[in-house]
Design an enzyme around this catalytic site. Structure first.
Site, PDB file in Angstrom:
ATOM      1  N   HIS A  88       0.418  -4.240   5.091  1.00 37.60           N
ATOM      2  CA  HIS A  88       0.764  -2.941   4.522  1.00 37.60           C
ATOM      3  C   HIS A  88       0.158  -1.808   5.348  1.00 37.60           C
ATOM      4  O   HIS A  88      -1.028  -1.814   5.663  1.00 37.60           O
ATOM      5  CB  HIS A  88       0.232  -2.878   3.087  1.00 37.60           C
ATOM      6  CG  HIS A  88       0.626  -1.664   2.320  1.00 37.60           C
ATOM      7  ND1 HIS A  88       1.930  -1.340   2.052  1.00 37.60           N
ATOM      8  CD2 HIS A  88      -0.127  -0.688   1.747  1.00 37.60           C
ATOM      9  CE1 HIS A  88       1.963  -0.223   1.342  1.00 37.60           C
ATOM     10  NE2 HIS A  88       0.728   0.193   1.154  1.00 37.60           N
ATOM     11  N   SER A  91       4.122   3.863   1.013  1.00 36.23           N
ATOM     12  CA  SER A  91       3.346   3.376  -0.114  1.00 36.23           C
ATOM     13  C   SER A  91       3.537   4.307  -1.304  1.00 36.23           C
ATOM     14  O   SER A  91       4.668   4.504  -1.747  1.00 36.23           O
ATOM     15  CB  SER A  91       1.882   3.208   0.296  1.00 36.23           C
ATOM     16  OG  SER A  91       1.172   2.444  -0.630  1.00 36.23           O
ATOM     17  N   GLU A 149       3.169  -7.536   4.004  1.00 39.56           N
ATOM     18  CA  GLU A 149       2.593  -6.471   3.184  1.00 39.56           C
ATOM     19  C   GLU A 149       1.298  -6.886   2.478  1.00 39.56           C
ATOM     20  O   GLU A 149       0.269  -6.224   2.562  1.00 39.56           O
ATOM     21  CB  GLU A 149       3.606  -6.032   2.112  1.00 39.56           C
ATOM     22  CG  GLU A 149       4.827  -5.314   2.620  1.00 39.56           C
ATOM     23  CD  GLU A 149       4.598  -3.834   2.842  1.00 39.56           C
ATOM     24  OE1 GLU A 149       3.466  -3.348   2.633  1.00 39.56           O
ATOM     25  OE2 GLU A 149       5.553  -3.151   3.226  1.00 39.56           O
TER      26      GLU A 149
END
Length: 534
Positions: free
Chosen positions: A441, A218, A337
């Site tokens: 995610h 990330s 995600e």
């Protein structure tokens, strides 16, 4: 409805760390001692590995050192107690739960996990840059024992300054000894200081300073991309694994970052005719007030491109021109995600009409084509349709952006490997009742860092074993290889992405660009990704 910027957040449960003290070695239990360039540290012997926590790699960035490049840590006498983590960098409470706000600025510490019997060896080193939108997170929550033990690597997890304290780009900060330094890259400079600490000290822990892999997820991936593009990072690492943030994503520009900083100074009452006076005012304010104003203004803390030698080009431009640190790269994302963010913004079901309204707001004149490609009737519910198209559509986390970035690295001539984590039964970062989270995610992190988001079943543990083998073999020699697991092809076309899921046939090469309709998104102009909010 208004458009709200939602940036990726990696940390699942951000916990405030305890504070150790300098210890009396005579009073402590027998434990491993290592001499660093600043003094001796005492860690803790655990099952199959040794753990050293809270080692300072730079001076506390407090007082006059707020918004200054990291300065050397001071040496100490005696033995430093490295058996507990030190404080995380100042941050507000996580919107995903876990922590209350912490406002201490003394936070430049790192943690080292070493396999048992590593002394005297020269093992590969993996340096983890945590995620959290560059406004939250810390290195100590990532349990690297499995990576170290099973992969035969030394793992270093680091802290770096966050939010307004790591990213303020006020022009008044570019004065005196910092006059040639673009303000706003303090978090990036902290990461580079940690990498220099590794170069100086990791041999004493059994690591090889000539074989360092930087990896992050990330925002940690965005920072990894920035380090790939930064001339200052040259020679500090030898492989890179950016996870779930495409390196072709634009980062902050000098003009935008400096304009935001001037706006923030005005908001907290520090607007003056003199930039230097504004900075003096800002340095005198409590961290909490600055952080709350920064959050209220929805400002970003990602690295600033342009202005000096630290990040002279946008990462994607550096890659395109071949002006980046040319090391082997392993790059990928998760299959679903954006379900994390759609579930967070829409915890209750939405109607088909609401879904279509959101798409029209996002894509304007192109919405009809998007809805024809992603009709709500094709999915179990409209939120799944929204999350799917947003995972496909170009943006920081998108499959198509990752596919395009893989192609950029491959054309630049560096060994490139692509993956997509696809376990839709993985423990989620955020649980929303009635909403299937899928491979959202951050879900791959539990397979590398044991227990981060929850326990794994037998099939998932086997997948975890193979992922650890792939990741650590890449650190060993630049090629991801796992015994009794499928071959991972070097990326040459979009068909060369390795899908990672449990069960028979769960690990296989797949064409993620075809599955995510990347040709369609290219045909309508690669619109920027945003997320609407009621």
């Amino acid at each position: 409805m208004g458009i709200v910027r939602i940036a990726p957040i990696a940390a699942a449960v951000i916990v405030a760390a305890g504070l150790p003290a300098f210890g009396d070695p005579a009073a402590a239990d027998p434990s491993p001692l290592v001499r660093t360039d600043k003094g001796v540290v005492r860690g803790e012997a655990r099952q199959g590995h040794r753990l050293f926590q809270g080692i300072p790699f730079a001076a506390p960035p407090v007082g006059a050192l707020r918004w200054r490049p990291p300065q050397p840590a001071r040496p100490w006498k005696g033995v430093y107690d490295a058996t507990s983590p030190r404080s995380q960098c100042a941050q507000l409470a996580s919107p995903f739960g876990g922590s209350t706000g912490t406002y201490g600025e003394d936070c430049l510490y790192l943690n080292v996990t070493v396999p048992e019997h590593a002394k005297g060896r020269r093992l590969p080193v993996m340096v983890w840059i945590h995620g959290g939108d560059n406004v939250m997170g810390n290195g100590s929550i990532y349990n690297a024992a499995k990576l170290a033990r099973q992969g035969g690597v030394v793992v270093v997890t680091i802290n770096y300054r966050l939010g307004v304290l790591g990213g303020l780009a006020h022009p008044g900060l570019e004065t005196g000894p910092d006059r040639r330094l673009q303000a706003g890259n303090y978090g990036l400079l902290d990461q580079q200081a940690a990498l220099r600490w590794v170069r100086r000290n990791i041999t004493a822990f059994g690591g090889n300073p000539g074989n360092v892999t930087v990896f992050g997820e990330s925002a940690g991936s965005a920072n990894t991309c920035a380090n790939l593009a930064s001339p200052v990072s040259a020679g500090l690492f030898h492989r890179a694994i950016p996870q779930s943030y495409a390196c072709d994503t634009p980062t902050r520009t000098e003009a935008k970052a400096e304009a935001d900083a001037v706006t923030l100074a005005k908001a907290v009452g520090c607007e003056t005719a003199s930039p230097a006076a504004s900075v003096r005012c800002l340095r005198a304010l409590p961290a909490r007030r600055l952080m709350e104003a920064f959050q209220a203004a929805n400002m970003g803390a990602y690295p600033v491109a342009g202005g000096d030698h630290v990040l002279p080009l946008q990462p994607r431009e550096a890659i395109r021109r071949g002006r980046f640190n040319r090391v082997p790269v392993m790059h990928g994302n998760t299959m679903d995600e954006m379900r994390l963010f759609v579930g967070f913004l829409y915890p209750r079901p939405i109607t088909v009409a609401q879904y279509e309204g959101i798409v029209r707001e996002l894509y304007g004149a192109k919405a009809g084509k998007v809805l024809a490609r992603y009709p709500a009737s094709r999915y179990s519910e409209p939120r799944i349709a929204l999350a799917t198209l947003m995972t496909d559509a170009p943006g920081p986390l998108s499959t198509c952006s990752h596919s395009r970035t893989l192609g950029m690295f491959a054309r630049a001539g560096v060994p490139t490997y692509g993956y997509q984590f696809a376990d839709r039964t993985a423990p989620p970062l955020l649980k929303v009742p009635g909403f299937p989270k899928g491979a959202e995610h951050g879900t791959e992190l539990t397979y590398l860092f044991h227990g981060l988001l929850g326990d794994l079943n037998a099939a998932q543990r086997r997948l975890s074993d193979r992922m650890v083998a792939y990741w650590t073999s890449f650190a060993h020699h630049g090629r991801p290889i796992a015994r009794h697991a499928p071959h991972w092809p070097r990326f040459r076309t979009s068909k060369d992405v390795l899908s990672l899921a449990p069960g028979r046939g769960g690990i296989r090469a797949t064409d993620t660009a075809a599955r995510s309709h990347c040709g369609f998104w290219a045909s309508i102009g690669w619109p920027e990704l945003a997320i609407p909010n009621d």
